[in-house]
Motif scaffolding. Sequence first.
Motif, PDB file in Angstrom:
ATOM      1  N   SER A  56      -9.370  -6.794  -3.179  1.00 31.58           N
ATOM      2  CA  SER A  56      -9.202  -6.891  -4.616  1.00 31.58           C
ATOM      3  C   SER A  56      -8.226  -7.911  -5.278  1.00 31.58           C
ATOM      4  CB  SER A  56      -9.020  -5.692  -5.355  1.00 31.58           C
ATOM      5  OG  SER A  56      -7.661  -5.050  -4.628  1.00 31.58           O
ATOM      6  N   PRO A  57      -8.354  -8.387  -6.572  1.00 27.24           N
ATOM      7  CA  PRO A  57      -7.194  -9.336  -7.007  1.00 27.24           C
ATOM      8  C   PRO A  57      -5.884  -8.444  -6.944  1.00 27.24           C
ATOM      9  CG  PRO A  57      -8.989  -8.705  -8.465  1.00 27.24           C
ATOM     10  CD  PRO A  57      -9.249  -8.065  -7.296  1.00 27.24           C
ATOM     11  N   GLU A  58      -5.862  -7.357  -7.032  1.00 28.88           N
ATOM     12  CA  GLU A  58      -4.394  -6.486  -6.976  1.00 28.88           C
ATOM     13  C   GLU A  58      -3.922  -6.488  -5.727  1.00 28.88           C
ATOM     14  OE1 GLU A  58      -7.304  -4.745  -7.942  1.00 28.88           O
ATOM     15  OE2 GLU A  58      -7.251  -5.005 -10.157  1.00 28.88           O
ATOM     16  N   PHE A  59      -4.621  -6.505  -4.838  1.00 37.45           N
ATOM     17  CA  PHE A  59      -4.017  -6.480  -3.430  1.00 37.45           C
ATOM     18  C   PHE A  59      -3.881  -7.929  -3.278  1.00 37.45           C
ATOM     19  CE2 PHE A  59      -5.401  -7.664   1.176  1.00 37.45           C
ATOM     20  CZ  PHE A  59      -4.358  -7.092   1.740  1.00 37.45           C
ATOM     21  N   ARG A  89      -2.384   4.206  -2.567  1.00 41.06           N
ATOM     22  CA  ARG A  89      -3.017   4.820  -3.680  1.00 41.06           C
ATOM     23  C   ARG A  89      -3.358   4.085  -4.915  1.00 41.06           C
ATOM     24  NH1 ARG A  89       1.229   7.995  -5.211  1.00 41.06           N
ATOM     25  NH2 ARG A  89       1.569   6.447  -6.681  1.00 41.06           N
ATOM     26  N   ASP A  90      -2.294   3.419  -5.237  1.00 44.54           N
ATOM     27  CA  ASP A  90      -2.506   2.692  -6.518  1.00 44.54           C
ATOM     28  C   ASP A  90      -3.403   1.557  -6.263  1.00 44.54           C
ATOM     29  OD1 ASP A  90      -0.708   4.395  -7.697  1.00 44.54           O
ATOM     30  OD2 ASP A  90       1.031   3.045  -7.635  1.00 44.54           O
ATOM     31  N   LEU A  91      -3.279   0.782  -5.176  1.00 44.58           N
ATOM     32  CA  LEU A  91      -4.325  -0.343  -5.114  1.00 44.58           C
ATOM     33  C   LEU A  91      -5.528   0.102  -4.988  1.00 44.58           C
ATOM     34  CD1 LEU A  91      -2.139  -2.415  -2.744  1.00 44.58           C
ATOM     35  CD2 LEU A  91      -2.973  -3.251  -4.915  1.00 44.58           C
ATOM     36  N   LEU A  92      -5.863   1.201  -4.432  1.00 44.56           N
ATOM     37  CA  LEU A  92      -7.279   1.928  -4.349  1.00 44.56           C
ATOM     38  C   LEU A  92      -7.674   2.345  -5.762  1.00 44.56           C
ATOM     39  CD1 LEU A  92      -6.952   3.896  -1.006  1.00 44.56           C
ATOM     40  CD2 LEU A  92      -8.298   1.762  -1.434  1.00 44.56           C
ATOM     41  N   MET A  93      -6.825   2.509  -6.556  1.00 41.36           N
ATOM     42  CA  MET A  93      -7.237   2.765  -8.009  1.00 41.36           C
ATOM     43  C   MET A  93      -7.257   1.671  -8.621  1.00 41.36           C
ATOM     44  SD  MET A  93      -5.184   6.255  -8.787  1.00 41.36           S
ATOM     45  CE  MET A  93      -6.140   6.545  -9.945  1.00 41.36           C
ATOM     46  N   LYS A  98       3.946  -0.616  -8.571  1.00 42.29           N
ATOM     47  CA  LYS A  98       5.253  -0.911  -8.976  1.00 42.29           C
ATOM     48  C   LYS A  98       6.032  -1.290  -8.091  1.00 42.29           C
ATOM     49  CE  LYS A  98       7.192   3.542 -10.994  1.00 42.29           C
ATOM     50  NZ  LYS A  98       6.303   4.463  -9.835  1.00 42.29           N
ATOM     51  N   ASP A  99       5.968  -0.624  -6.893  1.00 44.58           N
ATOM     52  CA  ASP A  99       6.784  -1.135  -5.658  1.00 44.58           C
ATOM     53  C   ASP A  99       5.958  -0.779  -4.488  1.00 44.58           C
ATOM     54  OD1 ASP A  99       7.284   1.628  -5.330  1.00 44.58           O
ATOM     55  OD2 ASP A  99       9.237   1.871  -5.874  1.00 44.58           O
ATOM     56  N   ASP A 186      -3.715  -7.529   6.685  1.00 45.02           N
ATOM     57  CA  ASP A 186      -5.131  -8.154   6.629  1.00 45.02           C
ATOM     58  C   ASP A 186      -6.169  -7.369   5.764  1.00 45.02           C
ATOM     59  OD1 ASP A 186      -5.626  -5.589   8.042  1.00 45.02           O
ATOM     60  OD2 ASP A 186      -6.738  -6.240   9.536  1.00 45.02           O
ATOM     61  N   GLY A 187      -5.650  -6.245   4.874  1.00 46.13           N
ATOM     62  CA  GLY A 187      -6.754  -5.574   3.962  1.00 46.13           C
ATOM     63  C   GLY A 187      -7.229  -4.388   4.573  1.00 46.13           C
ATOM     64  N   SER A 188      -7.045  -3.831   5.861  1.00 51.45           N
ATOM     65  CA  SER A 188      -7.566  -2.720   6.353  1.00 51.45           C
ATOM     66  C   SER A 188      -6.767  -1.335   5.879  1.00 51.45           C
ATOM     67  CB  SER A 188      -7.396  -2.627   7.972  1.00 51.45           C
ATOM     68  OG  SER A 188      -7.965  -3.820   8.485  1.00 51.45           O
ATOM     69  N   VAL A 189      -7.564  -0.566   5.164  1.00 50.61           N
ATOM     70  CA  VAL A 189      -7.191   0.804   4.743  1.00 50.61           C
ATOM     71  C   VAL A 189      -7.047   1.560   5.953  1.00 50.61           C
ATOM     72  CG1 VAL A 189      -7.338   2.639   3.069  1.00 50.61           C
ATOM     73  CG2 VAL A 189      -7.782   0.102   2.419  1.00 50.61           C
TER      74      VAL A 189
END
Length: 466
Positions: A56-59, A89-93, A98-99, A186-189
């Motif tokens: 995602s763009p946030e990631f 958690r925040d990125l998945l939402m 913020k940190d 690498d983006g793996s959750v």
Amino acid sequence: MNICNRLLQLRFVPKIINHTLKRKVSEHQALKRIEKLRSMALPLTRQNPVIMKLDSPEFKSIFTEELLSLVSVFKKYGYELRVAGGAVRDLLMGKKPKDLDFATTATPDQMKEMFTTENIRMINTKGEKHGTITPRINDKENFEVTTLRIDVLTDGRHAEVQFTTDWLLDANRRDLTINSMFLGLDGSVYDYFYGYDDLQKRRIAFVGDAVTRIQEDYLRILRYFRFYGRISEGPNLHEQSTITAIKNNVHGLERISGERIWVELKQILEGNFAGDIMLSILDTGAAPYIGIPSIPNINELKTVWQRSKNKKLQAVTLLSTLLKTTEEVLALHLRLKLSAYDRDLALFVVEHREPKPNAKPLLPYQQLMVKCKAKTSDVHEWIVEVLKYNNSPHLEEFQNWSLPKFPVSGNMLKQKGVEGGRFMGLVMNELKNIWAENDFNLSAEELLKQVPHILSILEERRKTKK
Ligand SMILES: Nc1ccn([C@@H]2O[C@H](COP(=O)(O)OP(=O)(O)OP(=O)(O)O)[C@@H](O)[C@H]2O)c(=O)n1
Ligand SMILES: [Mg+2]
């Protein structure tokens, strides 16, 4: 007793004594604990913890030049590095965190050696005992990197830790399922405890056994309610087993420092469903452990929450609904160590929330701007809070009103023969009170006419004091 005297009492705040753990754990005990933890956790975990690749763009936005250098250093030395907990958690939402907290398989000693060899400065060495090393890259960005660990011994506030390279065990010691995920660079959750499913269901649940998680750190009771407010879709969707675990352990909040409690409570009171969540917290029996009287004014909380919930009251204002007297405010302050602003706001709300009937409804509040000896901008904000508390129809009018300029200057008083310094301050105060009593309508000339009268009163007072 006036506010000033009451504030003096606050000097006698008892110190909370820190009990640190005395017992040490042997390696054998630690290994046994690891085995036990793993066998208890395994049935609750996913077969394959990698659930998706984030793109995602946030990631993408977390990758600064500095983070890229950090990632390449860990890669060069063969240690794993992942983002941990709240940021995942925040990125998945879809939110930019913020940190960022990082977790790694490298021990603190291995990290120190690696960063020293790479000439990377480390700051803030206090976290090392719990496995946290903070490299500062390009003299620009700090990264908190914590070694995977289990808590071997806890006393509800502090933990003795054992480092591990097992991601599952580190996930297992975290508070809530939604806070127990990792994100590879690498983006793996990586989600061992179905945190992603809970996030989608908007479900707040402790990892594994709620009682164990709570007893590891009793502050987690309030963290549960904070994340409930942030994530849940309704005000009363708590799971009974979670509430029972909290009720049975709520006394543990007694050992948590007031500052930590207030950090959580403040966010709860400023978040979604604040009034309802506060009622749920009171229902667990938490009140006496967090500075709230054992018989709080629940009806007032319900009334104010109902009528003013869309007014965005400050946290302390909503909390003040539960308090009946200024003594109760001071007891709350003793426990939570509020800031001076919050303490005085609570005192102000409790003293002035009862509307005073007046043909001009705002006048008593406007007069407080002169009579209350605190910073005028603070008093203005406190009055706004009281008007919101009462859902007053005059709120907007007051927000747009500002105190007119007081027409009398020090020079004018000097010309009237008033001596400078403290005495002139007293005369000025008396004049301001007369000005406020007269609707702020008197001119300098009219006010100066009062000076001889004020002087004779002050002179009289001076004599009787002698
Ligand atoms: N009492 C606590 C505090 C923290 N954590 C873990 O440490 C992570 C980071 O903690 P913190 O930054 O305090 O909370 P966040 O979850 O990141 O929330 P916030 O967005 O408010 O920072 C949490 O996600 C959780 O995995 C925990 O298990 N128990
Ligand atoms: Mg965080």
